[in-house]
Write an enzyme that holds these catalytic residues in place. Structure first.
Site, PDB file in Angstrom:
ATOM      1  N   ARG A 125       0.841  -1.217   0.000  1.00 36.57           N
ATOM      2  CA  ARG A 125       0.000   0.000   0.000  1.00 36.57           C
ATOM      3  C   ARG A 125       0.864   1.251   0.000  1.00 36.57           C
ATOM      4  O   ARG A 125       1.883   1.335   0.660  1.00 36.57           O
ATOM      5  CB  ARG A 125      -0.892  -0.008   1.244  1.00 36.57           C
ATOM      6  N   ARG A 158       3.095   4.389   4.246  1.00 36.45           N
ATOM      7  CA  ARG A 158       2.815   4.781   5.631  1.00 36.45           C
ATOM      8  C   ARG A 158       3.854   4.115   6.531  1.00 36.45           C
ATOM      9  O   ARG A 158       4.191   2.957   6.328  1.00 36.45           O
ATOM     10  CB  ARG A 158       1.425   4.258   6.034  1.00 36.45           C
TER      11      ARG A 158
HETATM   12  P1  AMP Z   1      -6.036   2.605  10.483  1.00 37.36           P
HETATM   13  O1  AMP Z   1      -5.776   3.709   9.540  1.00 37.36           O
HETATM   14  O2  AMP Z   1      -7.492   2.388  10.771  1.00 37.36           O
HETATM   15  O3  AMP Z   1      -5.326   1.330  10.097  1.00 37.36           O
HETATM   16  O4  AMP Z   1      -5.400   3.054  11.897  1.00 37.36           O
HETATM   17  C1  AMP Z   1      -4.028   3.341  12.027  1.00 37.36           C
HETATM   18  C2  AMP Z   1      -3.613   3.251  13.472  1.00 37.36           C
HETATM   19  O5  AMP Z   1      -4.340   4.224  14.253  1.00 37.36           O
HETATM   20  C3  AMP Z   1      -3.914   1.924  14.177  1.00 37.36           C
HETATM   21  O6  AMP Z   1      -2.892   0.964  13.942  1.00 37.36           O
HETATM   22  C4  AMP Z   1      -3.944   2.358  15.641  1.00 37.36           C
HETATM   23  O7  AMP Z   1      -2.637   2.588  16.149  1.00 37.36           O
HETATM   24  C5  AMP Z   1      -4.637   3.708  15.544  1.00 37.36           C
HETATM   25  N1  AMP Z   1      -6.110   3.560  15.657  1.00 37.36           N
HETATM   26  C6  AMP Z   1      -7.026   3.771  14.677  1.00 37.36           C
HETATM   27  N2  AMP Z   1      -8.272   3.531  15.140  1.00 37.36           N
HETATM   28  C7  AMP Z   1      -8.140   3.153  16.429  1.00 37.36           C
HETATM   29  C8  AMP Z   1      -9.052   2.750  17.438  1.00 37.36           C
HETATM   30  N3  AMP Z   1     -10.381   2.673  17.217  1.00 37.36           N
HETATM   31  N4  AMP Z   1      -8.552   2.439  18.660  1.00 37.36           N
HETATM   32  C9  AMP Z   1      -7.235   2.512  18.919  1.00 37.36           C
HETATM   33  N5  AMP Z   1      -6.317   2.857  18.013  1.00 37.36           N
HETATM   34  C10 AMP Z   1      -6.756   3.178  16.771  1.00 37.36           C
END
Ligand code: AMP
Length: 211
Positions: A125, A158
Site C-alpha cells: 500500500r 505509511r
Molecule cells: P487505520 O488507519 O485504521 O489502520 O489506523 C491506524 C492506526 O491508528 C492503528 O494501527 C492504531 O494505532 C490507531 N487507531 C485507529 N483507530 C483506532 C481505534 N479505534 N482504537 C485505537 N487505536 C486506533
C-alpha cells in the site's frame, strides 16, 4: 443509515468507505485518518497518539473514545464508522454515546479477508501525502512513479505499513478487535462480507445491505 465497517488492517475499510462517500453520499468517521491528521498538525492529541501508532499498537481507549465523541456531537448523520470500535470497551462506550444522542448504528459490517492476503495488501500500500488517495504497487500503481494521479502529491509508504510494524498491528487486531465479531453477533448487528474480491464486487454487497 449509520454503519460500522470493521475488519483486519488491510481488509479494505478505507477503500470501501471512499466508495460509500462517493456513490451513496455517506460520511466517513475514520479514527485512523483523524489520528493521522492530528499528527500532521502536531496537536496534543496527535502527539499523544503518535507513539502508539508508530509501534503498531492501539491508541488508549479513553483518548480514542473522546475523539469520536467530539465528532458525533457535531451532529453527523448517515455515517460510516471506519476503524472504530476496535475494542470491546470502545464498543460499549459507543453504545452509550449513541443512546445519549438518540442515534443508532444499524449494522456492523465485517470485511472478511484471509490472513495470508492481508500482509501483501499492507506492504504494497502507498498513500498520497497530500490528499490521502490510496494506491498499491501491484494492483493499483500510480501512473508516474510516486506521484499521485489525483493531485500530483508525493506518494509514500505509511510508516506503520512497514513490515516490522504490521506484525504488531495484526496481533493487536487478533487480540482486541477480533472479539467484536461475537459482540455484534450478540447485538444482532453483525453481517459478514467476503472482502477477498474486487473492490466493486465488495461494494455491491455492502450497498445492498444498506438499502
Ligand atoms: P487505520 O488507519 O485504521 O489502520 O489506523 C491506524 C492506526 O491508528 C492503528 O494501527 C492504531 O494505532 C490507531 N487507531 C485507529 N483507530 C483506532 C481505534 N479505534 N482504537 C485505537 N487505536 C486506533
Amino acid at each position: 443509515m449509520n454503519i460500522i465497517l470493521f475488519g483486519a488492517p488491510g481488509a479494505g475499510k478505507g477503500t470501501q468507505s471512499e466508495l460509500l462517500i462517493k456513490k451513496l453520499g455517506m460520511v466517513q468517521i475514520s479514527t485512523g485518518d483523524l489520528f493521522r491528521a492530528a499528527i500532521k498538525n502536531k496537536t496534543p492529541l496527535g502527539l499523544e497518539a503518535q507513539g502508539y501508532i508508530e509501534k503498531g499498537q492501539l491508541v488508549p481507549d479513553s483518548v480514542t473514545i473522546g475523539m469520536v465523541e467530539e465528532v458525533l456531537k457535531s451532529g453527523v448523520q448517515n455515517f460510516i464508522l471506519d476503524g472504530f470500535p476496535r475494542t470491546v470497551a470502545q464498543a460499549d462506550a459507543l453504545e452509550h454515546l449513541l443512546a445519549k444522542m438518540n442515534l443508532e448504528v444499524s449494522k456492523a459490517i465485517f470485511l472478511e479477508v484471509p490472513q495470508e492476503i492481508l500482509m501483501g495488501r499492507l506492504t504494497g500500500r502507498r498513500v498520497c501525502k497530500n490528499c490521502a488517495a490510496v494506491y498499491h504497487i501491484d494492483t493499483k500503481p500510480t501512473k508516474a512513479e510516486a506521484v499521485c494521479d489525483a493531485c500530483g502529491g508525493e506518494v509514500v509508504q505509511r510508516n506503520d505499513d512497514k513490515a516490522e510494524v504490521i506484525g504488531n498491528r495484526l496481533k493487536a487486531y487478533d487480540e482486541y478487535t477480533s472479539p467484536l465479531k461475537e459482540y455484534f453477533v450478540r447485538s444482532g448487528k453483525f453481517v459478514s462480507v467476503n472482502g477477498n474480491r474486487g473492490t466493486d464486487a465488495v461494494f455491491n454487497d455492502i450497498a445492498a445491505l444498506i438499502k
